[in-house]
Each structure stands twice: as structure tokens, then as C-alpha cells.
Design an enzyme around this catalytic site. Sequence first.
Site, PDB file in Angstrom:
ATOM      1  N   ASP A 137      -9.275  -4.380  -4.733  1.00 44.00           N
ATOM      2  CA  ASP A 137      -8.334  -3.290  -4.960  1.00 44.00           C
ATOM      3  C   ASP A 137      -8.250  -2.419  -3.691  1.00 44.00           C
ATOM      4  O   ASP A 137      -9.238  -1.805  -3.284  1.00 44.00           O
ATOM      5  CB  ASP A 137      -8.863  -2.483  -6.159  1.00 44.00           C
ATOM      6  N   ASP A 155       1.981  -3.302   1.812  1.00 45.61           N
ATOM      7  CA  ASP A 155       3.008  -4.270   1.397  1.00 45.61           C
ATOM      8  C   ASP A 155       2.833  -4.510  -0.097  1.00 45.61           C
ATOM      9  O   ASP A 155       2.275  -5.523  -0.512  1.00 45.61           O
ATOM     10  CB  ASP A 155       2.821  -5.570   2.201  1.00 45.61           C
TER      11      ASP A 155
HETATM   12  N1  SPD Z   1      11.352  -5.331  -5.354  1.00 50.03           N
HETATM   13  C1  SPD Z   1      10.312  -6.069  -4.705  1.00 50.03           C
HETATM   14  C2  SPD Z   1       9.650  -5.354  -3.574  1.00 50.03           C
HETATM   15  C3  SPD Z   1       8.489  -6.131  -3.056  1.00 50.03           C
HETATM   16  C4  SPD Z   1       7.973  -5.648  -1.771  1.00 50.03           C
HETATM   17  N2  SPD Z   1       6.806  -6.388  -1.330  1.00 50.03           N
HETATM   18  C5  SPD Z   1       6.978  -7.781  -1.282  1.00 50.03           C
HETATM   19  C6  SPD Z   1       5.825  -8.531  -0.705  1.00 50.03           C
HETATM   20  C7  SPD Z   1       6.245  -9.500   0.324  1.00 50.03           C
HETATM   21  N3  SPD Z   1       5.243  -9.750   1.279  1.00 50.03           N
END
Ligand code: SPD
Length: 292
Positions: A137, A155
Amino acid sequence: MELWFTELQEKGLRLGFKVKDVLFKGRSQYQEVCVYDTVTYGRALMIDDVVMTTEKDEFVYHEMLVHVPMMAHPRPERVLVIGGGDGGAIREVVKHPSVRFAHLVEIDQMVIEASRKYLPQISLALADPRVKITVGDGIEYLKTTSDRYDVIIVDSTDPVGAATGLFAEDFYRSVRNALRPGGIHVSQTESPWFYQELIGQIAGVFRKIFPVYSLYLATVPTYPGNMWSFSMGSLEHSGDIVAPDRYAALGCKYYTPELHAASMVLPKFVQDMIKEDPPRGVPGEAVERPHK
Ligand code: SPD
């Protein structure tokens, strides 16, 4: 028979993908993870029926998430990515020759494994010797670690369920504490079309926590509204590109030094969203997607 995957992006808004093949479907303790082979966007990773990334447009999101903060830092050596178990962000991070250590902290082992197996072009850099992977986490990690980083990249999935904490003020404070002097943080912060309130709240929090705040945008065709936002907080550097000569080595398809600057030129309705004066709620608590 035709098979379609449909993401319910917002109330009254769906995006459909014609599916050639279901490559992977699994349920981890956190979420449902699927990889589809789609007709139009190639292989695509979905979590809880939301598009995370597709082979065709992933470069836009990953290049902009990573190279804007990395190119705004004079010499990023230690980089942390929270989330991003598909490896796309890490792939962009290790393109920078100054990077000595790239740490991925992803909560869901299943995302890493499915991406390694079915999305090799996205996940390939997870095998880079500079990369350390921790399955855990990110919120807890940052609360307790004494490790420090030049750039911290979040991300995440959307601010729903467990990921809500990745959009909260306490979390951003832990991020700031884990930055080395001169460090820079960026978080993906959703679509200005559908998350005005969240983006405004995060602007308020970042201005409190970081000496320098910027918001920038990119066009991601498979994300809701296509226009995507990234919130950047910096301890010292302005957010502008510092060494454009480092660009040539990156081999980008979307990011350019000109685009770095242009991505921070905001449409009026987005400028209004992040104005300094209006009273704001609390990110990480007030925002929910009502239809989910
Ligand atoms: N609506 C989806 C947003 C997702 C953002 N992160 C995606 C991970 C890709 N590495």
C-alpha cells in the site's frame, strides 16, 4: 457473436470497445483485473471495468505523467512510482540516464503479473536492474518510510474505493515529506470535464503544501472526456523544462519540450477550476462517482 466491453464513464456516458479476445480475467483481493484484445485500441488493461491503459494510446498518458516532472528536475536520480503496476510509468522513468533507482509500489500483484504476461511493451522495464518492486500500500509506505526521492509520481486508479486515499491531503503531505530537497511530485488528477471539484480541491491543497504548483493537460482518447489533468507540486523548481538537451535520448511519441510548456496553458474553464480564492471541500472525502 460480437463481444463488447463497455465502460460506464459517467452518468449517461459509455465508451464501447469491440473485443477480439479475452486474454485475462481475474479477481484479486482488491479488484477485478482484465486484459482484452480490442479491435481499435489493441490490448487493454481494465480494472473494475474502467480502462487503465491501452496499447494504442498509453504513450500519451505515460510520457506526460513522467517526463514533465522529470524534465523539470535538474537531475532525477531516485524516483518513486505509486500505483502504475502495468509498468508504463516506470518504462518512461528509466529512459532518463540520470536515474539510479526507480521504486514501484503497487498494491495489487495481479496487475503486475497480468501486465508482464499480456502487455509486454508496456511492462518491459519492470525487469530493468535499477527497478525495485514493492507489492504494498503506497499510502502506508509513504507514512512510514525514511527513503527519500527526487521525483514521486502517483499513477492511480480513479478516486473510488481504496484509491480515494491517494487523493487526500494527508497523503500529499507524506509525499512532500518523502521528497529530497528540490523534489517534484506529480499525481494523475482525472478529467476536467467530470472532476472539476476534485481538481479545484487538489489545487488548494497543493498550494498549501508545495511552494510551486502547476496543472497540466494531455489528450488521452480512452479516458473520460479525453482531456486529462496532472497536478504537479514542487519544492523549489518552477515546473518549466530545465535541460531540453536531455529530450533527444527519451525517444518520445507525444512529449516534446514545446508541449511541456504548452500543456500548462489552460483553457479558461480549467483556469477557473483552480482559481486561488474560492472556498473548497476536502479532496479524498467529498468526491465520489455517483453512478458507480
Ligand atoms: N479513468 C482511468 C484513469 C486511470 C489512470 N491510471 C492508469 C494507469 C496506467 N498506468
